[in-house]
Design a protein around this motif. Structure first.
Motif, mmCIF file in Angstrom:
data_model
loop_
_atom_site.group_PDB
_atom_site.id
_atom_site.type_symbol
_atom_site.label_atom_id
_atom_site.label_comp_id
_atom_site.label_asym_id
_atom_site.label_seq_id
_atom_site.Cartn_x
_atom_site.Cartn_y
_atom_site.Cartn_z
ATOM 1 N N ALA A 78 -15.713 -29.310 51.924
ATOM 2 C CA ALA A 78 -15.577 -30.317 52.984
ATOM 3 C C ALA A 78 -16.152 -29.808 54.299
ATOM 4 O O ALA A 78 -16.793 -30.552 55.044
ATOM 5 N N ALA A 79 -15.932 -28.522 54.583
ATOM 6 C CA ALA A 79 -16.458 -27.947 55.818
ATOM 7 C C ALA A 79 -17.976 -27.933 55.817
ATOM 8 O O ALA A 79 -18.624 -28.273 56.817
ATOM 9 N N ALA A 80 -18.571 -27.544 54.693
ATOM 10 C CA ALA A 80 -20.030 -27.534 54.596
ATOM 11 C C ALA A 80 -20.587 -28.944 54.692
ATOM 12 O O ALA A 80 -21.629 -29.173 55.330
ATOM 13 N N GLU A 81 -19.890 -29.898 54.091
ATOM 14 C CA GLU A 81 -20.340 -31.295 54.136
ATOM 15 C C GLU A 81 -20.352 -31.826 55.562
ATOM 16 O O GLU A 81 -21.183 -32.663 55.923
ATOM 17 N N ALA B 239 -2.263 -22.638 25.620
ATOM 18 C CA ALA B 239 -1.094 -23.319 26.167
ATOM 19 C C ALA B 239 -0.469 -22.420 27.228
ATOM 20 O O ALA B 239 -0.352 -21.211 27.054
ATOM 21 N N GLY B 240 -0.075 -23.023 28.339
ATOM 22 C CA GLY B 240 0.497 -22.277 29.450
ATOM 23 C C GLY B 240 0.126 -22.934 30.753
ATOM 24 O O GLY B 240 -0.464 -24.024 30.776
ATOM 25 N N CYS B 241 0.471 -22.292 31.843
ATOM 26 C CA CYS B 241 0.172 -22.876 33.149
ATOM 27 C C CYS B 241 0.104 -21.785 34.197
ATOM 28 O O CYS B 241 0.484 -20.638 33.953
ATOM 29 N N SER B 242 -0.390 -22.164 35.356
ATOM 30 C CA SER B 242 -0.399 -21.257 36.500
ATOM 31 C C SER B 242 0.032 -22.026 37.735
ATOM 32 O O SER B 242 -0.059 -23.258 37.790
ATOM 33 N N VAL B 243 0.506 -21.286 38.716
ATOM 34 C CA VAL B 243 0.898 -21.848 40.011
ATOM 35 C C VAL B 243 0.033 -21.191 41.083
ATOM 36 O O VAL B 243 -0.141 -19.971 41.084
ATOM 37 N N THR B 244 -0.518 -22.015 41.968
ATOM 38 C CA THR B 244 -1.301 -21.524 43.105
ATOM 39 C C THR B 244 -0.754 -22.130 44.382
ATOM 40 O O THR B 244 -0.488 -23.337 44.435
ATOM 41 N N LEU B 245 -0.586 -21.302 45.397
ATOM 42 C CA LEU B 245 -0.199 -21.770 46.726
ATOM 43 C C LEU B 245 -1.222 -21.272 47.736
ATOM 44 O O LEU B 245 -1.609 -20.103 47.712
ATOM 45 N N VAL B 246 -1.663 -22.174 48.602
ATOM 46 C CA VAL B 246 -2.495 -21.810 49.746
ATOM 47 C C VAL B 246 -1.757 -22.246 51.005
ATOM 48 O O VAL B 246 -1.416 -23.426 51.155
ATOM 49 N N LYS B 247 -1.476 -21.293 51.870
ATOM 50 C CA LYS B 247 -0.791 -21.608 53.123
ATOM 51 C C LYS B 247 -1.697 -22.504 53.963
ATOM 52 O O LYS B 247 -2.860 -22.166 54.211
ATOM 53 N N ALA B 248 -1.176 -23.643 54.386
ATOM 54 C CA ALA B 248 -2.013 -24.678 55.002
ATOM 55 C C ALA B 248 -1.603 -24.964 56.431
ATOM 56 O O ALA B 248 -0.421 -24.937 56.779
ATOM 57 N N ASP B 249 -2.613 -25.257 57.273
ATOM 58 C CA ASP B 249 -2.378 -25.758 58.615
ATOM 59 C C ASP B 249 -3.038 -27.132 58.716
ATOM 60 O O ASP B 249 -3.568 -27.659 57.724
ATOM 61 N N ASP B 250 -3.020 -27.733 59.901
ATOM 62 C CA ASP B 250 -3.573 -29.078 60.058
ATOM 63 C C ASP B 250 -5.057 -29.122 59.710
ATOM 64 O O ASP B 250 -5.546 -30.108 59.140
ATOM 65 N N GLU B 251 -5.776 -28.058 60.054
ATOM 66 C CA GLU B 251 -7.210 -28.034 59.739
ATOM 67 C C GLU B 251 -7.442 -28.086 58.237
ATOM 68 O O GLU B 251 -8.276 -28.866 57.748
ATOM 69 N N LEU B 252 -6.711 -27.276 57.477
ATOM 70 C CA LEU B 252 -6.913 -27.247 56.036
ATOM 71 C C LEU B 252 -6.478 -28.553 55.382
ATOM 72 O O LEU B 252 -7.126 -29.025 54.443
ATOM 73 N N VAL B 253 -5.414 -29.152 55.862
ATOM 74 C CA VAL B 253 -4.986 -30.443 55.313
ATOM 75 C C VAL B 253 -6.050 -31.500 55.573
ATOM 76 O O VAL B 253 -6.361 -32.328 54.701
ATOM 77 N N GLY B 254 -6.660 -31.475 56.759
ATOM 78 C CA GLY B 254 -7.737 -32.416 57.061
ATOM 79 C C GLY B 254 -8.934 -32.219 56.152
ATOM 80 O O GLY B 254 -9.538 -33.194 55.673
ATOM 81 N N LEU B 255 -9.292 -30.971 55.891
ATOM 82 C CA LEU B 255 -10.399 -30.689 54.981
ATOM 83 C C LEU B 255 -10.049 -31.100 53.549
ATOM 84 O O LEU B 255 -10.910 -31.589 52.799
ATOM 85 N N TRP B 256 -8.802 -30.926 53.166
ATOM 86 C CA TRP B 256 -8.372 -31.337 51.832
ATOM 87 C C TRP B 256 -8.511 -32.847 51.659
ATOM 88 O O TRP B 256 -8.933 -33.330 50.598
ATOM 89 N N ASP B 257 -8.186 -33.591 52.692
ATOM 90 C CA ASP B 257 -8.214 -35.056 52.605
ATOM 91 C C ASP B 257 -9.621 -35.632 52.701
ATOM 92 O O ASP B 257 -9.825 -36.823 52.436
ATOM 93 N N ALA B 258 -10.606 -34.816 53.083
ATOM 94 C CA ALA B 258 -11.978 -35.303 53.228
ATOM 95 C C ALA B 258 -12.512 -35.779 51.877
ATOM 96 O O ALA B 258 -12.097 -35.292 50.823
ATOM 97 N N PRO B 259 -13.445 -36.722 51.871
ATOM 98 C CA PRO B 259 -13.950 -37.285 50.613
ATOM 99 C C PRO B 259 -14.542 -36.233 49.683
ATOM 100 O O PRO B 259 -15.193 -35.281 50.125
ATOM 101 N N VAL B 260 -14.319 -36.432 48.386
ATOM 102 C CA VAL B 260 -14.882 -35.568 47.361
ATOM 103 C C VAL B 260 -15.238 -36.444 46.163
ATOM 104 O O VAL B 260 -14.496 -37.378 45.818
ATOM 105 N N ASN B 261 -16.395 -36.156 45.564
ATOM 106 C CA ASN B 261 -16.844 -36.958 44.418
ATOM 107 C C ASN B 261 -17.527 -36.039 43.409
ATOM 108 O O ASN B 261 -18.736 -35.818 43.448
#
Length: 333
Positions: free
Chosen positions: A163-166, A303-325
């Motif tokens: 999103a940042a590069a876009e 079969a199995g799973c993993s958990v990932t957490l990324v500590k987020a601030d307003d900037e990262l949430v905004g980048l997450w919400d940016a369009p992706v296709n």
């Protein structure tokens, strides 16, 4: 071995043919080099994003090529690093004059080959930077790595940096962001079964019906320990507790959370796991700003799973919400 394939030697090349016809509106494939390109790459003035690795982890990485994520992905054979020639073709093929960032999972072959490709690209006047993702808290060293393995944070990082590069950020800005995201991302996984590499024709390892491997790697590498099979609630705690204590995460933090399937776990079970993960995070005073639940970085049919957490601030949430296709992620378009 029961698999819907033709010849084990042709699995990757034939999968890329299928991917091209399925997603030809967004992607093009260089079949000689086994590189998936964004259809409009290179884009003038935009930082190019290149990742890649062994196949067998779909939708990563080829499924994350497109608007708002990667510009190209190099596809190695199953669980085998791509070679420098592939990475060089990807790098030069996405250079729009603003430079290229390599997003590299911390596996010895990937790191070495991307470094060689970056040197070759630099000889051709392409400016290349790299970030190595090393987010797995399970083990410090494995059969494939020197240091921590690169796993689930790779997916979230590719979306955020994409999103940042876009948006037109410079190579320096995009590189700094990628480094920062890697620094606040942590993952851990578990396996209930092994997987079978087509060329091998037999399971990678043996796991009893009443056992699970805690801290498994995405190539079937051993984890921290083998433990008795347990409930979803207890399994979630076995994954979340080491993650929270590693960074550490604490009361008042906000995160982007992913519960990822390893390829053979049904979505109904992943949602059960996500409910348990969310409960544990709430108990720790951590807010989930955004989440993903599903198969995003797999290990064939494990079969199995993993958990990932990324500590987020307003900037990262905004980048997450940016369009992706892309074939693997799509929203906002």
């Amino acid at each position: 071995m029961k698999k819907l394939i033709n010849d084990p030697a042709d699995v990757v090349s034939q999968a890329l043919l299928g991917m091209e016809v399925a997603h030809g509106d967004r992607l093009r494939v260089d079949h000689e080099h086994k590189v998936v390109f964004r259809k409009d790459a290179p884009r003038s003035g935009k930082v190019g994003l290149v990742s890649g690795g062994g196949s067998g982890h779909e939708p990563m990485h080829g499924g994350y090529v497109g608007l708002g994520m990667l510009d190209a992905a190099c596809c190695g054979e199953v669980f085998t690093s791509p070679v420098p020639d592939q990475m060089l073709a990807a790098t030069t093929g996405v250079d729009g004059g603003a430079g290229v960032l390599h997003i590299v999972k911390n596996y010895t072959g990937d790191v070495m080959n991307f470094e060689m490709a970056a040197e070759l690209a630099a000889d051709g006047d392409v400016q290349v930077r790299s970030v190595v993702v090393d987010d797995d808290v399970a083990v410090q060293d494995s059969l494939y790595t020197a240091g921590r393995r690169g796993v689930g944070t790779t997916v979230l990082l590719e979306k955020l940096v994409g999103a940042a590069a876009e948006s037109g950020r410079s190579l320096d800005e995009v590189t700094e962001l990628a480094t920062r995201i890697n620094g606040v991302g942590r993952s851990m996984g578990l396996a209930l079964t092994s997987c079978t590499v087509p060329a091998a024709g037999k399971p990678t390892f043996e796991l009893g019906d009443d056992e699970m491997e805690l801290g498994i790697g995405i190539h079937g590498e051993p984890g921290r320990k083998r433990v008795p099979m347990t409930s979803a609630a207890e399994a979630a705690q076995l994954l979340v507790d080491p993650i929270l204590t590693d960074l550490p995460y604490g009361t008042g933090d906000s995160v982007i959370a992913m519960v990822n399937g390893m390829g053979g776990t049904p979505l109904i079970e992943l949602y059960i796991m996500y409910g348990e993960v969310q409960r544990l995070l709430e108990k720790a005073g951590i807010t989930v700003a955004r989440c993903l639940v599903g198969n995003y970085i797999t290990s064939l049919e494990m079969a199995g799973c993993s958990v990932t957490l990324v500590k987020a601030d307003d900037e990262l949430v905004g980048l997450w919400d940016a369009p992706v296709n892309t074939p693997g992620l799509r929203w906002g378009v």
